[in-house]
Design an enzyme around this catalytic site. Structure first.
Site, mmCIF file in Angstrom:
data_model
loop_
_atom_site.group_PDB
_atom_site.id
_atom_site.type_symbol
_atom_site.label_atom_id
_atom_site.label_comp_id
_atom_site.label_asym_id
_atom_site.label_seq_id
_atom_site.Cartn_x
_atom_site.Cartn_y
_atom_site.Cartn_z
ATOM 1 N N TYR A 123 0.908 -1.252 -0.002
ATOM 2 C CA TYR A 123 0.046 -0.023 0.015
ATOM 3 C C TYR A 123 0.722 1.321 0.043
ATOM 4 O O TYR A 123 0.601 2.401 -0.579
ATOM 5 C CB TYR A 123 -0.801 0.075 1.274
ATOM 6 C CG TYR A 123 -2.241 -0.617 1.119
ATOM 7 C CD1 TYR A 123 -2.207 -1.994 0.811
ATOM 8 C CD2 TYR A 123 -3.365 -0.241 1.255
ATOM 9 C CE1 TYR A 123 -3.467 -2.573 0.667
ATOM 10 C CE2 TYR A 123 -4.714 -0.698 1.167
ATOM 11 C CZ TYR A 123 -4.811 -2.057 0.892
ATOM 12 O OH TYR A 123 -5.849 -2.601 0.781
ATOM 13 N N LYS A 159 3.551 -15.077 1.801
ATOM 14 C CA LYS A 159 3.696 -15.824 0.425
ATOM 15 C C LYS A 159 5.181 -15.945 0.478
ATOM 16 O O LYS A 159 5.790 -15.644 -0.421
ATOM 17 C CB LYS A 159 2.937 -15.018 -0.356
ATOM 18 C CG LYS A 159 3.057 -15.662 -1.792
ATOM 19 C CD LYS A 159 2.107 -16.799 -1.752
ATOM 20 C CE LYS A 159 2.329 -17.502 -3.217
ATOM 21 N NZ LYS A 159 1.445 -18.922 -3.314
ATOM 22 N N ASP A 215 -2.538 -18.023 -0.199
ATOM 23 C CA ASP A 215 -3.808 -18.893 -0.737
ATOM 24 C C ASP A 215 -4.043 -20.082 0.083
ATOM 25 O O ASP A 215 -5.574 -19.969 0.040
ATOM 26 C CB ASP A 215 -3.146 -19.344 -1.970
ATOM 27 C CG ASP A 215 -1.760 -20.150 -1.747
ATOM 28 O OD1 ASP A 215 -1.282 -20.238 -0.921
ATOM 29 O OD2 ASP A 215 -1.227 -20.642 -2.869
ATOM 30 N N ASP A 221 -6.012 -7.166 4.096
ATOM 31 C CA ASP A 221 -7.423 -6.426 3.444
ATOM 32 C C ASP A 221 -8.111 -7.796 3.058
ATOM 33 O O ASP A 221 -9.374 -7.658 3.058
ATOM 34 C CB ASP A 221 -6.673 -5.723 2.569
ATOM 35 C CG ASP A 221 -8.042 -4.901 1.742
ATOM 36 O OD1 ASP A 221 -8.892 -4.410 2.374
ATOM 37 O OD2 ASP A 221 -8.000 -4.896 0.370
ATOM 38 N N ASP A 236 -12.056 -9.418 4.673
ATOM 39 C CA ASP A 236 -13.410 -9.328 3.961
ATOM 40 C C ASP A 236 -13.943 -10.815 3.873
ATOM 41 O O ASP A 236 -15.048 -10.913 4.072
ATOM 42 C CB ASP A 236 -13.220 -8.611 2.568
ATOM 43 C CG ASP A 236 -13.486 -7.420 2.445
ATOM 44 O OD1 ASP A 236 -13.286 -6.557 3.654
ATOM 45 O OD2 ASP A 236 -14.087 -6.790 1.325
HETATM 46 C C1 IPM Z 1 -10.272 -1.427 4.212
HETATM 47 C C2 IPM Z 1 -10.628 -0.695 2.991
HETATM 48 C C3 IPM Z 1 -9.395 0.326 2.507
HETATM 49 C C4 IPM Z 1 -8.130 -0.545 2.485
HETATM 50 C C5 IPM Z 1 -9.631 1.075 1.280
HETATM 51 C C6 IPM Z 1 -10.883 1.924 1.406
HETATM 52 C C7 IPM Z 1 -8.665 2.009 0.961
HETATM 53 O O1 IPM Z 1 -10.640 -1.731 1.930
HETATM 54 O O2 IPM Z 1 -10.354 -0.670 5.227
HETATM 55 O O3 IPM Z 1 -10.243 -2.448 4.249
HETATM 56 O O4 IPM Z 1 -7.668 -1.080 1.366
HETATM 57 O O5 IPM Z 1 -7.368 -0.785 3.365
HETATM 58 MN MN MN Z 2 -10.791 -3.947 2.738
#
Ligand code: IPM
Ligand code: MN
Length: 357
Positions: free
Chosen positions: A142, A192, A224, A248, A252
């Protein structure tokens, strides 16, 4: 009376709706537990771009740095995707994290028994899941340099750099190991290392910390495989320690174990200074302004703020049990609703939560 200065960043999309719910609830819970919260709202993200052309105005940043805690709802809208990267809402969020030195992002994923049917996964797979993703937040790909995009004869090329220094890995490892000691004392580091040098350094440093914190049982997974294990047998995880990009993605995925990303809070913290508390979900522009959002991730982020940011442990526990109670009563927003449940709007859910405090 204990008094805390809270900066609210409602941001974009559903942000203002869920912020309104959280603010009312915080007012009520603080009264009940004998402390005072002073709120200041500041523009951030797309909302700030529209006012001033910049996603993170200087005044907003200063207010955040001078607060006791920051509570952020969500930012982003596809209409800003045409702007140069520097001026996009997401860049403002990355800058805020970097400026406040919030290198650790904690994303707990705990199955709420009342919601077990809401998950797309089988009940017997997710029952009892209680894990936390510890994501490094101010390094890795990032922020790595060099990065860029250029024309290369007939070709166009773009690149980013995934890089970590040992000190960056050490400080996030400390957070992960110390957290593991307050939980089931298991830590799984995700990398990884079979392909990436940066991951080999990550693994070497984590193994060094494993020797120091010998009471913690450490394992390593390639990212993975970790993605696969999360849906195959999520109960095997306690603390998942990983870098910025992998964290990240995996957070999710882990969020969906609970049935809705609308349930998941997060805390971003540094060595010192105020923390930033925000739901894992985004600004959901498709449902913005329709009073359809699920405010629970935001309310649980407020609970994390009370616990980690303000050390108001009792108020935080109280708020978490209030959420559980309302869900056990069968009340749901539309993202979670199934047969036999009453579907509430965002503001109605707010009212039910308030009435239980
Ligand atoms: C998160 C989001 C952010 C990230 C984006 C909005 C920059 O997806 O907080 O997980 O990738 O960190
Ligand atoms: Mn995210």
């Amino acid at each position: 009376m204990r008094n805390y200065k809270i900066v609210l960043l409602p941001g974009d999309g559903i942000g203002p709706e869920i912020t309104a719910v959280a603010k009312n609830i915080l007012n009520s819970i603080s009264k009940k537990h004998g402390f005072q919260l002073t709120f200041e709202e500041h523009p951030f993200g797309g909302q700030a771009i529209e006012n001033s052309g910049l996603p993170l105005p200087e005044k907003t940043l200063e207010a955040c740095k001078g607060s006791d805690s920051v509570l952020l709802a969500a930012i982003g809208d596809p209409k800003f995707d045409v702007l140069e990267r520097e001026k996009r809402p997401e860049t403002g969020l990355l800058k805020l994290r970097a400026e406040m030195e919030l290198f650790a992002n904690l994303r707990p994923v705990k199955i709420i028994p009342a919601l077990i049917e809401a998950s797309t996964l089988k009940k017997e797979i997710i029952e009892g899941v209680d894990l936390i993703v510890v994501r490094e937040l101010t390094g890795g790909i990032y922020f790595g340099k060099p990065k860029g995009r250029f024309k290369d004869n007939e070709d166009e090329r773009a690149f980013n750099t995934m890089s970590y220094g040992s000190k960056e890995i050490d400080r996030i490892s400390d957070i992960g190991f110390n957290l593991a000691k307050t939980r089931r004392r298991r830590l799984c580091s995700v990398d990884k290392a079979n392909v990436l040098d940066v991951s080999q350094l990550w693994r070497d440093r984590v193994n060094y910390h494993a020797q120091i914190h010998s009471e913690v049982e450490v394992s390593h997974l390639y990212v993975d495989n970790a993605a696969m294990q999360l849906v195959k047998d999520p109960r095997q995880f306690d603390v998942i320690l990983t870098g910025n990009l992998f964290g990240d993605i995996l957070s999710d995925e882990a969020a969906m174990l609970t049935g809705s990303i609308g349930m998941l809070p997060s805390a971003s913290i540094g060595e010192k200074g105020p923390g930033l508390f925000e739901p894992v979900h985004g600004s959901a522009p498709d449902i913005a302004g329709k009073d359809l959002a699920n405010p629970i991730a935001m309310v649980l982020s407020a609970a994390m703020m009370l616990k980690i940011g303000l050390k108001e442990i009792e108020a935080s526990n109280d708020l978490e049990s209030t959420v559980n109670k309302v869900l056990s009563n069968g009340l749901r927003t539309s993202d979670l609703s199934s047969k036999g449940h009453r579907t509430l709007t965002c503001s109605e859910m707010g009212k039910y939560l308030l009435s239980e405090i």
